[in-house]
Design a protein around this motif. Sequence first.
Motif, PDB file in Angstrom:
ATOM      1  N   ALA A  69      -8.601  19.422  14.325  1.00  0.00           N
ATOM      2  CA  ALA A  69      -8.148  18.343  13.448  1.00  0.00           C
ATOM      3  C   ALA A  69      -8.062  17.004  14.184  1.00  0.00           C
ATOM      4  O   ALA A  69      -8.200  15.956  13.576  1.00  0.00           O
ATOM      5  CB  ALA A  69      -6.797  18.685  12.826  1.00  0.00           C
ATOM      6  N   ALA A  70      -7.831  17.036  15.480  1.00  0.00           N
ATOM      7  CA  ALA A  70      -7.921  15.876  16.376  1.00  0.00           C
ATOM      8  C   ALA A  70      -7.210  14.627  15.874  1.00  0.00           C
ATOM      9  O   ALA A  70      -7.770  13.547  15.835  1.00  0.00           O
ATOM     10  CB  ALA A  70      -9.391  15.561  16.671  1.00  0.00           C
ATOM     11  N   HIS A  71      -5.953  14.752  15.539  1.00  0.00           N
ATOM     12  CA  HIS A  71      -5.198  13.599  15.057  1.00  0.00           C
ATOM     13  C   HIS A  71      -4.487  12.827  16.154  1.00  0.00           C
ATOM     14  O   HIS A  71      -3.855  11.805  15.876  1.00  0.00           O
ATOM     15  CB  HIS A  71      -4.182  14.053  14.004  1.00  0.00           C
ATOM     16  N   LEU A  72      -4.570  13.277  17.397  1.00  0.00           N
ATOM     17  CA  LEU A  72      -3.802  12.665  18.473  1.00  0.00           C
ATOM     18  C   LEU A  72      -4.138  11.192  18.671  1.00  0.00           C
ATOM     19  O   LEU A  72      -3.240  10.351  18.734  1.00  0.00           O
ATOM     20  CB  LEU A  72      -3.994  13.443  19.776  1.00  0.00           C
ATOM     21  N   ALA A  73      -5.411  10.853  18.762  1.00  0.00           N
ATOM     22  CA  ALA A  73      -5.782   9.452  18.993  1.00  0.00           C
ATOM     23  C   ALA A  73      -5.309   8.567  17.844  1.00  0.00           C
ATOM     24  O   ALA A  73      -4.774   7.480  18.069  1.00  0.00           O
ATOM     25  CB  ALA A  73      -7.292   9.324  19.186  1.00  0.00           C
ATOM     26  N   GLY A  74      -5.485   9.023  16.629  1.00  0.00           N
ATOM     27  CA  GLY A  74      -5.037   8.238  15.476  1.00  0.00           C
ATOM     28  C   GLY A  74      -3.536   8.087  15.432  1.00  0.00           C
ATOM     29  O   GLY A  74      -3.014   7.012  15.108  1.00  0.00           O
ATOM     30  N   ALA A  75      -2.823   9.157  15.761  1.00  0.00           N
ATOM     31  CA  ALA A  75      -1.363   9.083  15.777  1.00  0.00           C
ATOM     32  C   ALA A  75      -0.897   8.089  16.838  1.00  0.00           C
ATOM     33  O   ALA A  75      -0.030   7.255  16.578  1.00  0.00           O
ATOM     34  CB  ALA A  75      -0.767  10.466  16.038  1.00  0.00           C
ATOM     35  N   VAL A  76      -1.508   8.135  18.011  1.00  0.00           N
ATOM     36  CA  VAL A  76      -1.141   7.201  19.076  1.00  0.00           C
ATOM     37  C   VAL A  76      -1.498   5.778  18.666  1.00  0.00           C
ATOM     38  O   VAL A  76      -0.710   4.839  18.876  1.00  0.00           O
ATOM     39  CB  VAL A  76      -1.795   7.606  20.415  1.00  0.00           C
ATOM     40  N   ALA A  77      -2.661   5.585  18.063  1.00  0.00           N
ATOM     41  CA  ALA A  77      -3.056   4.245  17.619  1.00  0.00           C
ATOM     42  C   ALA A  77      -2.058   3.674  16.613  1.00  0.00           C
ATOM     43  O   ALA A  77      -1.844   2.467  16.564  1.00  0.00           O
ATOM     44  CB  ALA A  77      -4.458   4.274  17.017  1.00  0.00           C
ATOM     45  N   GLY A  78      -1.443   4.534  15.832  1.00  0.00           N
ATOM     46  CA  GLY A  78      -0.432   4.091  14.892  1.00  0.00           C
ATOM     47  C   GLY A  78       0.880   3.716  15.549  1.00  0.00           C
ATOM     48  O   GLY A  78       1.730   3.065  14.933  1.00  0.00           O
ATOM     49  N   MET A  79       1.059   4.106  16.819  1.00  0.00           N
ATOM     50  CA  MET A  79       2.302   3.838  17.547  1.00  0.00           C
ATOM     51  C   MET A  79       2.218   2.646  18.485  1.00  0.00           C
ATOM     52  O   MET A  79       3.232   2.206  19.008  1.00  0.00           O
ATOM     53  CB  MET A  79       2.673   5.059  18.403  1.00  0.00           C
ATOM     54  N   HIS A  97     -17.528  18.679  15.952  1.00  0.00           N
ATOM     55  CA  HIS A  97     -17.909  17.743  14.890  1.00  0.00           C
ATOM     56  C   HIS A  97     -16.721  17.412  13.992  1.00  0.00           C
ATOM     57  O   HIS A  97     -16.583  16.277  13.530  1.00  0.00           O
ATOM     58  CB  HIS A  97     -19.080  18.305  14.077  1.00  0.00           C
ATOM     59  N   ASP A  98     -15.844  18.380  13.766  1.00  0.00           N
ATOM     60  CA  ASP A  98     -14.626  18.112  13.003  1.00  0.00           C
ATOM     61  C   ASP A  98     -13.731  17.149  13.767  1.00  0.00           C
ATOM     62  O   ASP A  98     -13.172  16.204  13.205  1.00  0.00           O
ATOM     63  CB  ASP A  98     -13.883  19.410  12.673  1.00  0.00           C
ATOM     64  N   ALA A  99     -13.622  17.339  15.083  1.00  0.00           N
ATOM     65  CA  ALA A  99     -12.809  16.457  15.914  1.00  0.00           C
ATOM     66  C   ALA A  99     -13.375  15.038  15.927  1.00  0.00           C
ATOM     67  O   ALA A  99     -12.625  14.056  15.884  1.00  0.00           O
ATOM     68  CB  ALA A  99     -12.721  17.006  17.332  1.00  0.00           C
ATOM     69  N   LEU A 100     -14.699  14.929  15.972  1.00  0.00           N
ATOM     70  CA  LEU A 100     -15.331  13.613  15.941  1.00  0.00           C
ATOM     71  C   LEU A 100     -14.953  12.869  14.668  1.00  0.00           C
ATOM     72  O   LEU A 100     -14.523  11.711  14.708  1.00  0.00           O
ATOM     73  CB  LEU A 100     -16.854  13.746  16.040  1.00  0.00           C
ATOM     74  N   LEU A 101     -15.104  13.530  13.532  1.00  0.00           N
ATOM     75  CA  LEU A 101     -14.778  12.869  12.264  1.00  0.00           C
ATOM     76  C   LEU A 101     -13.292  12.540  12.162  1.00  0.00           C
ATOM     77  O   LEU A 101     -12.917  11.470  11.683  1.00  0.00           O
ATOM     78  CB  LEU A 101     -15.230  13.724  11.085  1.00  0.00           C
ATOM     79  N   SER A 102     -12.436  13.432  12.626  1.00  0.00           N
ATOM     80  CA  SER A 102     -11.001  13.173  12.596  1.00  0.00           C
ATOM     81  C   SER A 102     -10.628  11.993  13.479  1.00  0.00           C
ATOM     82  O   SER A 102      -9.700  11.249  13.171  1.00  0.00           O
ATOM     83  CB  SER A 102     -10.218  14.409  13.062  1.00  0.00           C
ATOM     84  N   THR A 103     -11.342  11.814  14.567  1.00  0.00           N
ATOM     85  CA  THR A 103     -11.030  10.745  15.512  1.00  0.00           C
ATOM     86  C   THR A 103     -11.581   9.400  15.066  1.00  0.00           C
ATOM     87  O   THR A 103     -10.922   8.375  15.179  1.00  0.00           O
ATOM     88  CB  THR A 103     -11.570  11.101  16.911  1.00  0.00           C
ATOM     89  N   VAL A 104     -12.773   9.405  14.531  1.00  0.00           N
ATOM     90  CA  VAL A 104     -13.443   8.142  14.215  1.00  0.00           C
ATOM     91  C   VAL A 104     -13.048   7.554  12.857  1.00  0.00           C
ATOM     92  O   VAL A 104     -13.092   6.342  12.668  1.00  0.00           O
ATOM     93  CB  VAL A 104     -14.986   8.313  14.314  1.00  0.00           C
TER      94      VAL A 104
END
Length: 167
Positions: A69-79, A97-104
């Motif tokens: 699900a790779a939400h870590l980068a997005g969660a950090v970007a929100g902080m 590929h799922d992680a790529l889409l979740s991140t980008v």
Amino acid sequence: MSSTFVAILMGSDSDLPVMQATISVLKTFGIEHEVRVRSAHRTPDAAKAYVKDAEERGCKVFICAAGLAAHLAGAVAGMTTRPVIGVPIDNGPLQGHDALLSTVMMPGGIPVATVAIGKAGAKNAGYLAAQILGVADQSIAEKVKAERAANVIALLAKDEAMQAKLT
């Protein structure tokens, strides 16, 4: 530790073999860094506390690696308003590929600079962090330029060697 550093966050300790490429690049340029395991899903409070503390101590760039699900980068970007680089980890049934889409796929106004899936992306995350820091630190900028020049020389030497074998 110097007041300027890069924070590397991983969703799991199993991401470390991939993220060794990031660590290696940062070491090459003499860039201070920290490595922590924080999960957007399993340890959201600890992740937020770390991001805030790291900012206060001088973190200039966050590199976040996660798979699935790779939400870590997005969660950090929100902080934070500091640059965040996302590294999709190549695991799971979709091989990253799922992680790529979740991140980008971030909403407007909350950017994550996303690199390639896996070790190549991890390596480029280190280089991108160095380039970001190099905007304000001429010595890092010069090290990046010197490495690029050395890469050109090495590639041309390989071409010459190949041409010699082909003739």
